[in-house]
Design a protein around this motif. Structure first.
Motif, PDB file in Angstrom:
ATOM      1  N   VAL A 195       0.839  -1.199   0.000  1.00 48.47           N
ATOM      2  CA  VAL A 195       0.000   0.000   0.000  1.00 48.47           C
ATOM      3  C   VAL A 195       0.875   1.251   0.000  1.00 48.47           C
ATOM      4  O   VAL A 195       0.669   2.173  -0.791  1.00 48.47           O
ATOM      5  N   TYR A 196       1.887   1.265   0.896  1.00 46.77           N
ATOM      6  CA  TYR A 196       2.768   2.425   0.987  1.00 46.77           C
ATOM      7  C   TYR A 196       4.003   2.324   0.099  1.00 46.77           C
ATOM      8  O   TYR A 196       4.784   3.270   0.007  1.00 46.77           O
ATOM      9  N   ASN A 197       4.193   1.164  -0.531  1.00 48.26           N
ATOM     10  CA  ASN A 197       5.351   0.948  -1.408  1.00 48.26           C
ATOM     11  C   ASN A 197       6.677   1.175  -0.691  1.00 48.26           C
ATOM     12  O   ASN A 197       7.608   1.764  -1.241  1.00 48.26           O
ATOM     13  N   MET A 198       6.740   0.704   0.545  1.00 53.94           N
ATOM     14  CA  MET A 198       7.974   0.793   1.319  1.00 53.94           C
ATOM     15  C   MET A 198       8.633  -0.587   1.356  1.00 53.94           C
ATOM     16  O   MET A 198       7.939  -1.606   1.421  1.00 53.94           O
ATOM     17  N   PRO A 199       9.957  -0.653   1.311  1.00 51.36           N
ATOM     18  CA  PRO A 199      10.626  -1.958   1.304  1.00 51.36           C
ATOM     19  C   PRO A 199      10.470  -2.689   2.636  1.00 51.36           C
ATOM     20  O   PRO A 199      10.457  -2.071   3.703  1.00 51.36           O
ATOM     21  N   VAL A 200      10.325  -3.984   2.563  1.00 53.54           N
ATOM     22  CA  VAL A 200      10.281  -4.847   3.745  1.00 53.54           C
ATOM     23  C   VAL A 200      11.267  -5.987   3.492  1.00 53.54           C
ATOM     24  O   VAL A 200      11.043  -6.801   2.593  1.00 53.54           O
ATOM     25  N   ASP A 201      12.331  -6.025   4.240  1.00 53.23           N
ATOM     26  CA  ASP A 201      13.384  -7.009   4.006  1.00 53.23           C
ATOM     27  C   ASP A 201      13.366  -8.100   5.069  1.00 53.23           C
ATOM     28  O   ASP A 201      13.057  -7.844   6.236  1.00 53.23           O
ATOM     29  N   ASP A 202      13.709  -9.307   4.662  1.00 54.17           N
ATOM     30  CA  ASP A 202      13.889 -10.447   5.554  1.00 54.17           C
ATOM     31  C   ASP A 202      12.682 -10.649   6.485  1.00 54.17           C
ATOM     32  O   ASP A 202      12.780 -10.489   7.708  1.00 54.17           O
ATOM     33  N   VAL A 203      11.563 -10.999   5.894  1.00 53.74           N
ATOM     34  CA  VAL A 203      10.319 -11.174   6.650  1.00 53.74           C
ATOM     35  C   VAL A 203      10.469 -12.222   7.738  1.00 53.74           C
ATOM     36  O   VAL A 203       9.976 -12.054   8.853  1.00 53.74           O
ATOM     37  N   SER A 204      11.175 -13.309   7.458  1.00 53.86           N
ATOM     38  CA  SER A 204      11.336 -14.376   8.450  1.00 53.86           C
ATOM     39  C   SER A 204      12.017 -13.859   9.715  1.00 53.86           C
ATOM     40  O   SER A 204      11.596 -14.185  10.836  1.00 53.86           O
ATOM     41  N   ALA A 205      13.037 -13.041   9.555  1.00 51.41           N
ATOM     42  CA  ALA A 205      13.735 -12.492  10.716  1.00 51.41           C
ATOM     43  C   ALA A 205      12.839 -11.529  11.488  1.00 51.41           C
ATOM     44  O   ALA A 205      12.841 -11.507  12.726  1.00 51.41           O
ATOM     45  N   ILE A 206      12.038 -10.737  10.763  1.00 60.58           N
ATOM     46  CA  ILE A 206      11.126  -9.798  11.427  1.00 60.58           C
ATOM     47  C   ILE A 206      10.065 -10.557  12.205  1.00 60.58           C
ATOM     48  O   ILE A 206       9.734 -10.203  13.350  1.00 60.58           O
ATOM     49  N   VAL A 207       9.519 -11.610  11.606  1.00 61.65           N
ATOM     50  CA  VAL A 207       8.504 -12.413  12.284  1.00 61.65           C
ATOM     51  C   VAL A 207       9.065 -13.030  13.558  1.00 61.65           C
ATOM     52  O   VAL A 207       8.427 -12.991  14.628  1.00 61.65           O
ATOM     53  N   ALA A 208      10.264 -13.589  13.489  1.00 64.24           N
ATOM     54  CA  ALA A 208      10.880 -14.204  14.668  1.00 64.24           C
ATOM     55  C   ALA A 208      11.076 -13.162  15.765  1.00 64.24           C
ATOM     56  O   ALA A 208      10.839 -13.441  16.952  1.00 64.24           O
ATOM     57  N   MET A 209      11.492 -11.966  15.388  1.00 67.34           N
ATOM     58  CA  MET A 209      11.684 -10.897  16.368  1.00 67.34           C
ATOM     59  C   MET A 209      10.365 -10.505  17.019  1.00 67.34           C
ATOM     60  O   MET A 209      10.279 -10.333  18.239  1.00 67.34           O
ATOM     61  N   LYS A 210       9.293 -10.380  16.234  1.00 67.44           N
ATOM     62  CA  LYS A 210       7.997  -9.999  16.770  1.00 67.44           C
ATOM     63  C   LYS A 210       7.445 -11.065  17.719  1.00 67.44           C
ATOM     64  O   LYS A 210       6.826 -10.747  18.738  1.00 67.44           O
ATOM     65  N   VAL A 211       7.661 -12.331  17.395  1.00 62.75           N
ATOM     66  CA  VAL A 211       7.207 -13.411  18.279  1.00 62.75           C
ATOM     67  C   VAL A 211       7.959 -13.353  19.601  1.00 62.75           C
ATOM     68  O   VAL A 211       7.361 -13.523  20.673  1.00 62.75           O
TER      69      VAL A 211
END
Length: 238
Positions: A195-211
């Motif tokens: 929607v905002y066209n902003m980069p999101v890198d390494d989703v797996s690492a972000i998910v692990a951090m959020k958990v």
């Protein structure tokens, strides 16, 4: 005797008519093609997009489209089934429930796979457009999520923390909000990207951090009795 006249080549016929000849497809193939194109069309333009424009994209007539889907609502419902329900993995619940793995590992595995399913251009944008349009996509899907996933995660967390099971104490509002804080944070990665066209890198690492962040704070909410806010806050709210 003049030579026999050859039928026009496909390329010459296209040039003469100005449009490619429509491919001959079976009923099932044509229906699948319509649904596939409708998913991308509504994701791009929202549900205000007109079926006549969709038919142009498909190089078919609007009446032909309506032979497969008698109304626009019927087509929109099929898009919901295709994007939201077909991507639902029943093994997610087994992953969350698996007693052979630590809870942290189970939640990371679930949310990593869930993120792979939902963090796509079509899923995120259709979900957002459905909410803006007032369709019931969101309500139905979120009800499914709460029933099949949220309550299950709360049950696993209570077991992990030695708190009363759901049979003794139903899921509380703060517990649901705690799960939302994790779930919405992962969903928002898709909003940032599609929607905002902003980069999101390494989703797996972000998910692990959020958990990890979620589990470190969940002990203060999961299975804990609700308490009234301090009197000072109550006075401030008035």
């Amino acid at each position: 005797m003049s030579p026999a006249r050859r039928p026009p080549a496909a390329g010459r016929d296209w040039a003469r008519t100005g449009a490619p000849a429509r491919r001959r497809l079976s009923h099932a193939q044509r229906e699948e093609e319509i649904v596939r194109e409708a998913v991308g069309f509504f994701a791009e333009f929202g549900f205000e997009g007109q079926t006549r424009e969709l038919a142009k994209r498909l190089n078919i007539t609007q009446p032909l489209l309506y032979r497969y889907f008698p109304t626009k609502d019927a087509l929109v419902e099929r898009v919901y089934q295709e994007v939201f329900l077909r991507r639902w993995n029943p093994f997610w619940e087994e992953t969350i429930r698996d007693p052979s793995r630590p809870l942290r590992e189970r939640l990371i595995a679930f949310y990593t796979d869930y993120a792979t399913a939902i963090l796509t251009y079509e899923w995120i944008r259709l979900f957002m457009f459905a909410g803006l349009k007032g369709l019931d996509f969101n309500t139905r899907y979120l009800d499914l999520l709460r029933e099949r996933v949220f309550a299950l995660i709360v049950a696993q967390l209570r077991d992990e923390f030695g708190r009363p099971p759901l049979a003794e104490r139903p899921v509380t509002a703060p517990e649901v909000e705690a799960i939302w804080s994790l779930h919405a944070g992962i969903f928002y990665l898709g909003v940032r990207k599609f929607v905002y066209n902003m980069p999101v890198d390494d989703v797996s690492a972000i998910v692990a951090m959020k958990v990890r962040l979620f589990l470190d704070g969940a002990r203060t909410v999961i299975g804990v009795e609700e308490t009234a806010p301090p009197a000072s806050l109550q006075r401030r709210d008035r």
